[in-house]
Design an enzyme around this catalytic site. Structure first.
Site, short mmCIF file in Angstrom:
data_model
loop_
_atom_site.label_atom_id
_atom_site.label_comp_id
_atom_site.label_asym_id
_atom_site.label_seq_id
_atom_site.Cartn_x
_atom_site.Cartn_y
_atom_site.Cartn_z
CD GLN A 6 -5.25 62.26 -78.34
OE1 GLN A 6 -4.93 61.61 -79.34
NE2 GLN A 6 -4.39 63.05 -77.70
CB VAL A 7 -10.32 59.29 -73.51
CG1 VAL A 7 -10.85 59.47 -72.08
CG2 VAL A 7 -11.47 59.19 -74.49
CB ALA A 29 -10.69 56.33 -81.49
CB ILE A 51 -7.50 56.82 -70.93
CG1 ILE A 51 -7.06 57.68 -69.74
CG2 ILE A 51 -8.16 55.54 -70.44
CD1 ILE A 51 -6.00 57.06 -68.88
CE LYS A 89 -15.40 60.50 -77.46
NZ LYS A 89 -16.70 59.77 -77.54
CG ASP A 121 -19.12 51.19 -80.97
OD1 ASP A 121 -19.06 49.99 -81.28
OD2 ASP A 121 -18.13 51.94 -80.96
#
Length: 675
Positions: free
Chosen positions: A234-235, A230, A227, A250, A385
């Protein structure tokens, strides 16, 4: 186990205990908010908890080598960078992942690691050296200004090429006007954390290793593509086999931790050569800047810490029906895997979809601004963030947050100092605004603030003179950045996150609704906090706002009440609150009114027991040789529909014994002092 395609629409805990704040007003019991499972107060003078909790705070502080300042001391007992950070923050981190010694030991634990370190060091020095040489050449030939856009893009690309540590460093520099120029900051703001995902087979193996079971035993479905991906992880989207619930998984990028430790060691080594420049420009050594960065970065590598952060946010917003925080499945999570409730909302990266879904955009933005300010000024624990990809609009008007790896903590002292700065700005007390820079850690203790005062006055008058309708944080920040760059000012990491958070959320507001006035929502919230918050420290700030140069500001009081009522009206009309069972509850009825009961009681106490306040109020009522009855009538008319007279009367009667006791104590103290 079936594979599904990604959907584009997308603890050890400290016991919560009542907290007593001591001030000139009567001590009150407040509901404790979750500041952080990782942070404990280190100063008894700031927050006094029950005995068990207070003892634990001291024990945790000593376990990290932190020593609180002795009474009257002007400097810390230890000068190490980490202890200096703890003292500045007013909290200590009992379970610290980062320390220079830990990083050194991790990196130098084997000969192979040392060889890798040397090769990586050569790579970094070579690339940064070439870039620095090009900057020096630009200065030598006199074209340094004209090539700034090109050099800024070159720096962004260089940081991307050097890997995840440098990508994260660039994102931090994008919010540090004390370190780099504004034009370079603007370029680094678009630095993307998107990197190619690592293979599914590797990710699924990590999940199975971490959870100790085959994937098929836990999940009936899992997405065949990530999905989001980074630099650190990742997800995936999945469905729990046991309950059928949709979840987000995650997964930490494999072998990322040794890379981060190695780069942090090299960062700190290089920083030691820049201490002289850093002390001259920022008032602190460069190693402290690296320590701030390293501490936050390593926290993001441990998903058990993120799980605790989520639990803290859930606790803080448990009674707020306008905010959605995803539930974490701790039994399915570990240091490298985090399983959370799937948020079925619309990302703020897709403003068209939000509007097409029929969501009340103004109501949603009002909820978002209030939630952000609650994190900052009420809880002292805020999302570090909040970019558009981490914020969702729910179809019922709620705001939802994801990705809690980067959160920041503000101590009670820091929160009060921020409110002090707001009060000084309202009162246009520029000398105290400059002193706030020292108290907040922007300036080294003992720095002469007199050169900053005229610059602050120019910035504030230029911005505030436009009025609430035209005020925006980005314009103020642009001017503030120039001030910070030209003076020996360092922005502590937690406050750079505050600035980043406010700017990012203001940007989201402007993207969704170009005419949205951020401050027209933020200022009423602050007004409501000043008028209704039971914290005696905030009541002191209210008094400071209402008295300017010893004169009571009747108009300012009226404005505060009007703005506070506006905030309550906006929040109570949000669709997320339009639920039948809530509408009939007494709690909802109280939310739809401005509850001034405690404020009235404390005001009466002050009038009875504080001779100075009593004299000032009597002077305010008889100012200019006339009775200001009309002003009192105007204030009463503003609040008469907000006051539940029977409830106030009951509370006054219940509080009468305490009032009599306090009166007798005050009288006996005055008698003894006369003798």
């Amino acid at each position: 186990m079936n594979l599904i395609q990604p959907n584009c629409i997308t603890k050890p805990q400290f016991p919560a205990s009542p907290v007593s704040f001591h001030g000139p007003l009567r001590n009150k019991k407040l509901s404790a908010v979750r500041v952080s499972n990782l942070a404990a107060s280190t100063t008894e003078s700031e927050v006094v908890t029950d005995n068990g909790t207070a003892r634990r705070g001291r024990r945790l502080a000593s376990s990290t080598g932190f020593q609180a300042l002795p009474s009257g001391s002007g400097k810390p007992l230890s000068s190490t960078a980490m202890e200096q950070l703890d003292i500045e923050r007013g909290v200590c981190i009992p379970f610290r992942k980062y320390s220079p010694e830990t990083v050194r030991n991790k990196v130098l634990e084997s000969r192979g690691a040392v060889a890798s370190l040397i090769l990586r060091g050569v790579e970094i020095v070579w690339n940064l050296g070439l870039y620095w040489s090009s900057l020096m050449y630009d200065c030598w030939v006199g074209r340094d200004e004209e090539v700034v856009p090109f050099r800024a893009r070159q720096l962004r690309n260089l940081l991307c090429d050097l890997g995840p540590s440098f990508i994260k460093a660039g994102q931090v520099l994008a919010n540090r006007p004390d370190i780099i120029r504004e034009d370079y900051m603007n370029e680094l703001c678009i630095l993307q954390d998107d990197v190619p995902p690592f293979p599914n087979q590797v990710a699924f193996s990590i999940i199975e290793e971490e959870l100790g079971q085959p994937l098929e035993a836990l999940f009936s479905k899992i997405s065949s593509q990530t999905i989001a991906a980074a630099s650190l992880g990742q997800v995936y989207r999945a469905t729990l086999r046991a309950s059928g619930e949709d979840v987000a998984i995650k997964v930490l990028r494999p072998e990322i931790e040794p890379i981060i430790y190695r780069d942090l060691f090299l960062f700190r080594t290089l920083a030691s050569f820049l201490n002289g420049i850093s002390i001259q420009k920022l008032g602190c050594n460069a190693e402290l800047i690296v320590d701030e960065f390293g501490e936050k970065l390593l926290e993001e590598l441990d998903y058990t810490l993120e799980a605790r952060n989520i639990e803290d946010f859930l606790e803080n917003f448990k009674d707020d029906p306008t905010v959605k925080i995803p539930r974490v499945y701790k039994n399915l999570s570990g240091s490298r895997v985090l399983v959370m409730e799937w948020i079925d909302g619309i990302r703020c990266t897709n403003p068209k979809a939000i509007k097409n879904a029929g969501i009340d955009v103004n109501g949603f933005l009002t909820v978002g601004v209030s939630a952000a300010l609650r994190q900052l000024l009420e809880f002292g624990l805020f999302h570090g963030d909040p970019h558009p990809g981490n914020i969702f609009a729910m179809r019922d008007g709620r705001i939802a947050y994801v990705d809690f790896g980067n959160v920041a903590v503000l101590s009670e002292q820091n929160k009060q100092l921020l409110i002090d700065a707001v009060v000084h700005a309202v009162n246009e007390d520029y000398a105290e605004m400059a002193n706030d820079f020292t108290r907040l850690g922007f300036l080294a203790s003992g720095t002469d603030v007199s050169p900053i005062i005229p610059a602050l006055e120019a910035i504030w008058q230029n911005s505030a003179g436009k009025g609430l309708s035209d005020f925006n944080f980005r314009s103020v920040t642009g001017q503030f950045n120039k001030l910070v760059y030209n003076y020996p000012i360092r922005i502590p990491e937690r406050f750079s996150l505050v600035i980043r958070s406010l700017l990012t959320q203001e940007g989201i507001c402007f993207t969704l609704e170009p005419d949205f006035k951020f401050l027209e929502v933020a200022y009423p919230y602050v007004a409501k906090r000043l008028l209704t918050d039971p914290n005696p420290a905030l009541r002191e700030r209210l008094i400071q706002v209402l008295f300017k140069d010893g004169v009571f500001q009747w108009k300012r009081l009226e404005n505060l009440i009007v703005l506070a009522k506006e905030n309550v009206a906006k929040m109570s009309s949000n669709p997320a609150l339009q639920v039948k069972n809530m509408r009939s509850s007494r709690r909802w009825q109280m939310q739809s009114k401005l509850d001034l009961t405690d404020t009235i009681k404390d005001g009466a106490r002050l009038f009875l027991f504080d001779e100075g306040i009593r004299r000032q109020l009597l002077l305010a009522l008889t100012e200019d040789s006339k009775l200001h009855i009309q002003e009192l009538v105007d204030v009463y008319r503003l609040v008469e529909d907000q006051i539940d007279v029977p409830s106030v009367a009951v509370e006054v009667v219940q509080d009468l014994p305490n009032v009599v006791r306090d009166f007798l104590l005050s009288w006996s103290n005055s008698v003894l002092s006369d003798r």
